[in-house]
Structures are given as structure tokens and as C-alpha cells.
Design a protein around this motif. Structure first.
Motif, PDB file in Angstrom:
ATOM      1  N   THR A 141       0.835  -1.205   0.000  1.00  0.00           N
ATOM      2  CA  THR A 141       0.000   0.000   0.000  1.00  0.00           C
ATOM      3  C   THR A 141       0.867   1.252   0.000  1.00  0.00           C
ATOM      4  OG1 THR A 141      -1.804  -1.118   1.172  1.00  0.00           O
ATOM      5  CG2 THR A 141      -1.756   1.288   1.287  1.00  0.00           C
ATOM      6  N   CYS A 144       2.305   1.649  -3.470  1.00  0.00           N
ATOM      7  CA  CYS A 144       1.269   2.054  -4.417  1.00  0.00           C
ATOM      8  C   CYS A 144       0.919   3.529  -4.268  1.00  0.00           C
ATOM      9  CB  CYS A 144       0.025   1.184  -4.203  1.00  0.00           C
ATOM     10  SG  CYS A 144      -1.242   1.366  -5.480  1.00  0.00           S
ATOM     11  N   ASN A 145       0.763   3.979  -3.031  1.00  0.00           N
ATOM     12  CA  ASN A 145       0.406   5.381  -2.788  1.00  0.00           C
ATOM     13  C   ASN A 145       1.489   6.342  -3.256  1.00  0.00           C
ATOM     14  OD1 ASN A 145      -1.940   4.464  -1.640  1.00  0.00           O
ATOM     15  ND2 ASN A 145      -1.331   4.856   0.469  1.00  0.00           N
ATOM     16  N   HIS A 148       1.980   5.084  -7.898  1.00  0.00           N
ATOM     17  CA  HIS A 148       0.950   4.833  -8.895  1.00  0.00           C
ATOM     18  C   HIS A 148      -0.135   5.902  -8.893  1.00  0.00           C
ATOM     19  CE1 HIS A 148       2.382   0.435  -8.517  1.00  0.00           C
ATOM     20  NE2 HIS A 148       2.932   1.004  -9.573  1.00  0.00           N
ATOM     21  N   GLN A 153      -4.749   3.294  -7.953  1.00  0.00           N
ATOM     22  CA  GLN A 153      -5.005   3.052  -6.532  1.00  0.00           C
ATOM     23  C   GLN A 153      -6.475   2.726  -6.294  1.00  0.00           C
ATOM     24  OE1 GLN A 153      -3.302   6.048  -3.818  1.00  0.00           O
ATOM     25  NE2 GLN A 153      -2.058   6.759  -5.528  1.00  0.00           N
ATOM     26  N   ARG A 156      -7.139  -0.817  -7.318  1.00  0.00           N
ATOM     27  CA  ARG A 156      -6.626  -1.737  -6.299  1.00  0.00           C
ATOM     28  C   ARG A 156      -7.584  -1.830  -5.122  1.00  0.00           C
ATOM     29  NH1 ARG A 156      -4.271  -0.330  -1.698  1.00  0.00           N
ATOM     30  NH2 ARG A 156      -3.792   1.765  -2.457  1.00  0.00           N
ATOM     31  N   TRP A 157      -8.019  -0.668  -4.646  1.00  0.00           N
ATOM     32  CA  TRP A 157      -8.915  -0.619  -3.490  1.00  0.00           C
ATOM     33  C   TRP A 157     -10.251  -1.298  -3.799  1.00  0.00           C
ATOM     34  CZ3 TRP A 157     -13.642   1.388  -2.180  1.00  0.00           C
ATOM     35  CH2 TRP A 157     -13.911   1.497  -0.808  1.00  0.00           C
ATOM     36  N   LEU A 181      -7.676   6.504   0.717  1.00  0.00           N
ATOM     37  CA  LEU A 181      -6.483   6.567  -0.126  1.00  0.00           C
ATOM     38  C   LEU A 181      -5.587   7.753   0.210  1.00  0.00           C
ATOM     39  CD1 LEU A 181      -7.976   5.590  -3.621  1.00  0.00           C
ATOM     40  CD2 LEU A 181      -6.887   4.125  -1.914  1.00  0.00           C
TER      41      LEU A 181
END
Length: 241
Positions: A141, A144-145, A148, A153, A156-157, A181
Motif C-alpha cells: 500500500t 502504491c500510494n 501509482h 489506486q 486496487r482498493w 487513499l
């Protein structure tokens, strides 16, 4: 309280992984509870009096900054348990645990779970494996934060949430997703608009209907697949516990 025929401990994957005799021993200590949206199960620095095994609810682990901004570091649904700090020795964490999606779960007194863990029963190995998978989710996570796009994101979530709920219709406001996020609401609005225009989702008044899951899986960054692969790798033969 709903009847036992509607809710069973085996709806949580960790509990389902235990042998029948092991689960029967724990069953008398498991209490079915409703977990309403927004319910705070643990504050930053607080100690858990119970561990939770969600069945249909999802718990968000998130950190709140001094200025009030927050960001989710992991989620816990029917694949896991809230309370790993109990047996990792730290007892408390700086994060908060809040119900993100209302539903049900089972709770057990923290002291009883710690006793079970310290007896080196099969549940100890199972929970250690889950902790490793949870650590993978937390680290991925963060990556990704940082690297990306908001659109990736969001994909993904959404996919992780779908995996936990087992349905295609989510009740979730853009404000709440933005908070999860750690981004601006406008960014979520733009990202959701692109996904809707591409025919992957339909969003209206706090409801998100996923129309094309395969499209989301093609569009998402590798972070979703890394987390899913690690959970699958660690639990491919969980019945041996």
C-alpha cells in the motif's frame, strides 16, 4: 441478533482454516457481533480488549495525522483478524481501526486468544502466516500510494474490497474513498469518472456497481496482484493447520 444459521465462524477464512476440533474448542469463546459503519474498534495507542474475525464487515487500519488528514495502511475483512499486535509483543499500534463497511464478525477476548497463541497450537502458525500476508499488504500500500496514479489506486482498493465482500455492488461515498487513499475528493471524482466512461463501474449516490471486473484487473497496477498472490501462497493449503 441474527440466527446461527445465517452466520457461522467459518465465514471467516482464518477460522475456516482450523481443524474441526480446534474450531469447536474456540467456538464457545467466539461472540457474534454487529459492526456498524464508522465504529472505532481501537484508537491510536489503545489496547484491544478483543480480537475480531470479520465475516461480512471490513475494518480499515489507518493513520491520522496531526492536521486531521488520514490514509489507510491496510484493510481487514473475512480473510483475516484484527489484533495481530496482541501476540507480536507491541500490544499497541499508532494506527486506528475503524469499520469501513458495516457487517458482522466474531470477537474473542484478547487474553484468551493470547493464551491460545502462546500454547504453540496450530493457530499460532496460522496467525503468523496471516501476519506476514498483512505486512505485505501494508508495505505494498505504501509503494502504491507513492508511485501509482489515483486511478490505479482506486482499482486496487475496489478489487480488494470486492474480494472481501463477494459482491459487485458497494456502498461507499467518494469522500470516504478519498480518506482511505489519502487523496483529494476531486482526484477520486476524476478517477471514478474515467472508470465509468470506460464501462468498468457505474457510480451513483454513494453506490458503486462494478460492471467489468476483468477490466479493472487489467487496468490495476501490480500491487493488487502482489498482495493477492502472497495471501494465496501462504494459505494455499490452510487445512493442514
Amino acid at each position: 441478533m441474527p440466527s446461527s444459521c445465517q452466520h457461522q465462524p467459518i465465514q471467516n477464512q482464518l477460522l475456516a482454516a482450523l481443524r474441526t476440533t480446534q474450531l469447536e474448542r474456540l467456538a464457545s469463546h467466539l461472540e457474534l457481533v454487529h459492526m456498524p459503519l464508522g465504529d472505532v474498534l481501537c484508537e491510536s495507542g489503545g489496547r484491544l480488549h478483543y480480537v475480531y474475525f470479520p465475516t461480512s464487515a471490513i475494518v480499515s487500519l489507518h493513520y491520522i495525522l496531526e492536521n486531521g488528514a488520514s490514509s489507510e495502511i491496510a484493510g481487514v475483512g473475512n480473510e483475516g483478524m484484527l489484533g495481530v499486535s496482541l501476540f507480536m509483543g507491541g500490544e499497541t499500534t499508532p494506527s486506528w481501526a475503524t469499520v469501513q463497511t458495516a457487517g458482522y464478525g466474531y470477537r474473542m477476548k484478547a487474553g484468551l486468544m493470547l493464551q491460545e497463541f502462546n500454547q504453540a497450537t496450530p493457530i499460532q502458525r496460522l496467525l503468523l502466516r496471516y501476519t506476514q500476508a498483512l505486512m505485505t499488504q501494508i508495505s505494498q500500500t505504501a509503494v502504491c500510494n507513492r508511485h501509482h496514479t489515483i486511478e490505479q489506486q482506486l482499482c486496487r482498493w475496489l478489487l480488494l474490497t470486492l474480494d472481501r465482500l463477494g459482491c459487485q455492488d458497494l456502498t461507499m461515498t467518494q469522500e470516504l474513498i478519498a480518506s482511505m487513499l489519502g487523496v483529494r475528493r476531486e482526484g477520486i471524482t476524476e478517477a471514478a469518472g474515467k472508470l465509468q466512461n470506460a464501462g468498468m463501474i457505474r457510480y451513483r449516490r454513494g453506490h458503486i456497481m462494478v460492471l467489468d471486473r476483468a477490466g479493472l484487473e487489467k487496468h490495476v497496477c501490480e500491487c493488487y496482484h502482489v498482495v493477492k498472490k502472497e495471501f494465496d501462497r501462504l494459505f494455499w493449503d490452510v487445512r493442514k493447520f
